[in-house]
Design an enzyme around this catalytic site. Structure first.
Site, PDB file in Angstrom:
ATOM      1  N   HIS A  37      58.399 101.971  69.628  1.00 10.35           N
ATOM      2  CA  HIS A  37      57.211 101.389  68.994  1.00 10.35           C
ATOM      3  C   HIS A  37      56.661 102.206  67.843  1.00 10.35           C
ATOM      4  O   HIS A  37      55.444 102.345  67.700  1.00 10.35           O
ATOM      5  CB  HIS A  37      56.104 101.161  70.042  1.00 10.35           C
ATOM      6  CG  HIS A  37      56.336  99.941  70.877  1.00 10.35           C
ATOM      7  ND1 HIS A  37      56.143  98.671  70.386  1.00 10.35           N
ATOM      8  CD2 HIS A  37      56.772  99.808  72.144  1.00 10.35           C
ATOM      9  CE1 HIS A  37      56.442  97.792  71.335  1.00 10.35           C
ATOM     10  NE2 HIS A  37      56.845  98.459  72.417  1.00 10.35           N
ATOM     11  N   ASP A  44      65.923  97.258  65.478  1.00 11.94           N
ATOM     12  CA  ASP A  44      66.987  96.599  66.244  1.00 11.94           C
ATOM     13  C   ASP A  44      68.102  96.141  65.322  1.00 11.94           C
ATOM     14  O   ASP A  44      69.290  96.303  65.609  1.00 11.94           O
ATOM     15  CB  ASP A  44      66.440  95.375  66.985  1.00 11.94           C
ATOM     16  CG  ASP A  44      65.218  95.717  67.800  1.00 11.94           C
ATOM     17  OD1 ASP A  44      65.026  96.906  68.078  1.00 11.94           O
ATOM     18  OD2 ASP A  44      64.468  94.799  68.146  1.00 11.94           O
ATOM     19  N   SER A  78      61.032  90.183  80.199  1.00  4.26           N
ATOM     20  CA  SER A  78      59.904  90.139  79.285  1.00  4.26           C
ATOM     21  C   SER A  78      60.447  89.774  77.930  1.00  4.26           C
ATOM     22  O   SER A  78      61.172  90.550  77.332  1.00  4.26           O
ATOM     23  CB  SER A  78      59.249  91.513  79.219  1.00  4.26           C
ATOM     24  OG  SER A  78      58.424  91.563  78.079  1.00  4.26           O
ATOM     25  N   LYS A 112      59.770  89.295  74.163  1.00  4.20           N
ATOM     26  CA  LYS A 112      58.661  89.625  73.281  1.00  4.20           C
ATOM     27  C   LYS A 112      58.157  88.413  72.506  1.00  4.20           C
ATOM     28  O   LYS A 112      57.001  88.360  72.133  1.00  4.20           O
ATOM     29  CB  LYS A 112      58.994  90.798  72.365  1.00  4.20           C
ATOM     30  CG  LYS A 112      60.210  90.672  71.501  1.00  4.20           C
ATOM     31  CD  LYS A 112      60.434  91.990  70.774  1.00  4.20           C
ATOM     32  CE  LYS A 112      61.557  91.922  69.758  1.00  4.20           C
ATOM     33  NZ  LYS A 112      62.893  91.699  70.340  1.00  4.20           N
ATOM     34  N   TYR A 137      53.544  92.479  72.004  1.00  5.15           N
ATOM     35  CA  TYR A 137      54.165  93.071  70.813  1.00  5.15           C
ATOM     36  C   TYR A 137      53.340  92.876  69.539  1.00  5.15           C
ATOM     37  O   TYR A 137      53.000  93.836  68.840  1.00  5.15           O
ATOM     38  CB  TYR A 137      55.571  92.487  70.621  1.00  5.15           C
ATOM     39  CG  TYR A 137      56.348  93.267  69.605  1.00  5.15           C
ATOM     40  CD1 TYR A 137      57.039  94.411  69.966  1.00  5.15           C
ATOM     41  CD2 TYR A 137      56.343  92.895  68.271  1.00  5.15           C
ATOM     42  CE1 TYR A 137      57.730  95.150  69.022  1.00  5.15           C
ATOM     43  CE2 TYR A 137      57.026  93.636  67.326  1.00  5.15           C
ATOM     44  CZ  TYR A 137      57.719  94.753  67.712  1.00  5.15           C
ATOM     45  OH  TYR A 137      58.391  95.500  66.773  1.00  5.15           O
TER      46      TYR A 137
END
Ligand code: GLA
Length: 541
Positions: free
Chosen positions: A60, A234, A277, A279, A287
């Site tokens: 994050h 990512d 989960s 996002k 998020y």
């Protein structure tokens, strides 16, 4: 430098995986996909594109523009593709129409065709107007990720073009578990973008071939079309990774990727908490809310430190840190400050961040209400909504700017410490029995610290992840933390190489949701991985 490299195109799997052993492990899956494609579409594929998922060692901070440390994993998305053969009576298909199938039996065949939009006559030529219509519902369906990748290719290469996109047959298969924090969505979007680029001849033979850096940026934009304002890590990991290394990726002042070898003697083990989960589904309270809190925190911090910020500027914490030190060389392609200088200023950020606690806040976690936050930002309510709320939906009564900034600054420092330790160990050529062990223990400690910070300050962990990381440490991991966006999904643990089997056995016996899982069912949810190679294209003769 890898951001400037072209997308690799291979004609054999050993070169693709840079290892005979790894290619043999995967060959059957590739052959099966090619055979299935031929059965379903009546011809051989022209390409198979591959985009891996990723595991991340630190979390994050990419949307705050700090450097990150992910690695591609061996699990991936493969898409076999070829131009659609015209119908029997030679009737052409609609330009750019797509016939998409998925090897997984639960997914049904999809057909869709994009439509070009006419540019309104009252709009100047230099104003960008979206050139294509392709309906992409913000729902977690595999074909929406395919469409998201396609849309970017249409916009970038076919807007206003006389040349029509090619009708295409696609067959998709994936081994990255969805909603697990291993970036199945980024892998889907990167693979889809690559498939449409390949099939439309945009990777070969042209003088201005798309670079890895451009593919990362395009895939980031493409993924936003499925509803998540993800930070870029990512996609960068999926595109630019190299075998055996974690990748130190910077976003500011420019996108760079430097492979960083992990000390020998340990492997990464991913374990799914089995709390799914996604996002995209939880974005408003999870998020996307964190993205807003982090950005507003940066503005407020800049104000308290006397750094001027334009009313419409969305300054990030990384830029605040730069401005504090009058950083130079921050233009396009710039290098910015060096790593020791960045570490130095990050050490000093903890004290500055304390100033983000709203005075008189009634919230025990130092949250500010919307009104308090607007007042702290120095903007009018209208300006504030325009800059921070108009592009994203969030759902919260309190915004915890202090805790979020505290996590981001401490995590950014952990990234640099982790990387330095890896580099120093590689230079020292330490022997696994002594030097590497010290380094691995310290790396594990940094991962554990990161988990605590994610849980306490960023509040992106959950009961299942807290338990699983603790069980992993008890089972002998050097360190363990959540990976990906959090709130569920996977953990990553650094585990002594020769203890992987016993580690997995212990976790399977102690983590309650794994009770009764054996064989393939167990290796679906917990598996060791080595850092793998990034996205690429396999071309059939
Ligand atoms: C998601 C996002 C990434 C990154 C991580 C958290 O995976 O897509 O860009 O922000 O969460 O580190």
């Amino acid at each position: 430098m890898s951001a400037q490299e072209a997308i690799p195109i291979y004609t054999n799997l050993t070169d693709l995986y840079a290892s005979l052993g790894t290619s043999l492990n995967h060959a059957e899956r590739w052959a099966n996909l090619a055979e299935e494609f031929e059965k379903r579409f009546g011809r051989k594929p022209e390409y198979i594109v591959r985009a891996p998922g990723r595991v991340n060692l630190i979390e994050h901070i990419d949307y705050a523009l700090f450097g990150v440390l992910p690695a591609a994993i061996e699990r991936d998305i493969l898409i076999a593709c070829a131009p659609t053969t015209p119908l029997a009576d030679a009737t052409p298909h609609a330009p750019g129409s797509v016939f998409a199938e998925n090897l997984h039996p639960k997914y049904t065949r999809q057909e869709f065709a994009p439509a070009p939009k006419a540019k309104p006559s009252n709009v100047d030529d230099d104003v960008h107007v979206e050139g294509w219509h392709l309906d992409i519902p913000q729902q977690l369906r595999w074909e929406n990720y395919v469409k998201a990748g396609y849309y970017g290719v249409l916009e970038n290469y076919f807007t206003g073009s006389e040349v029509h996109p090619v009708p295409v047959d696609l067959l998709v298969t994936g081994s990255v578990p969805a909603g697990s924090g291993l970036s199945s969505s980024a892998a889907m979007v990167v693979a889809s973008t690559l498939a449409f680029l390949a099939i439309n001849g945009k990777l070969e033979g042209t003088t201005d071939k798309i670079t890895k850096g451009e593919l990362v940026k395009m895939s980031m934009e493409n993924e936003k079309r499925v509803g998540v304002n993800s930070g870029g890590m990512d996609q960068a990991a999926s595109v630019m990774s190299v075998p055996s290394s974690v990748l130190y990726i910077t976003f500011y002042p420019s996108l760079t990727a430097s492979p960083t070898p992990l000390p020998g003697g340990a492997v990464l083990v991913c374990a799914h908490s089995l709390k799914v989960s996604d996002k995209a589904l939880t974005a408003k309270k999870g998020y996307n809310l964190r993205v807003v809190e982090t950005l507003v925190g940066a503005r407020v911090l800049a104000r308290t430190l006397g750094i001027p910020v334009g009313a419409r500027e969305k300054i990030t914490l990384r830029e605040v840190v730069g401005k504090l030190t009058a950083e130079t060389d921050v233009g396009a392609g710039g290098k910015g400050m060096d790593v020791p200088a960045l570490m130095d200023v990050l050490q000093k950020m903890a004290a500055a961040v304390e100033q983000l606690k709203p005075s008189g806040s009634a919230d025990p976690d130092f949250g500010a209400t919307m009104e308090e936050m607007i007042a702290m930002s120095g903007l009018s309510a209208e300006e504030f909504h325009e800059v921070y709320m108009s592009w994203v939906e969030v759902d919260a009564t309190h915004f915890r700017l202090y805790k979020r900034a505290k996590h981001v600054c401490s995590e950014a420092l952990r990234v640099l410490k982790f990387r330095k330790l890896c580099l120093d160990t590689a230079v020292a050529g330490a022997d696994p029995a002594a030097g590497n062990l010290v380094a691995l223990k310290e790396l594990g400690r940094l991962m554990n610290e990161s988990q605590t910070s994610c849980a306490d300050d960023f509040e992106c962990s959950c009961e299942e992840l807290d338990l699983l990381t603790q069980l992993a440490r008890d089972a002998g991991a050097y360190g363990s933390r959540l990976t990906g966006a959090g709130w569920g999904g996977c953990t990553v643990s650094l585990v002594p190489e020769d203890e992987v089997d016993s580690f997995i056995k212990k976790i399977s016996e102690t983590y309650p949701p794994y009770k009764g899982l054996v064989g393939d069912a167990l290796s679906e949810v917990i598996f060791a991985t080595r850092p793998s190679t990034g996205a690429c294209v396999y071309k059939f003769d």
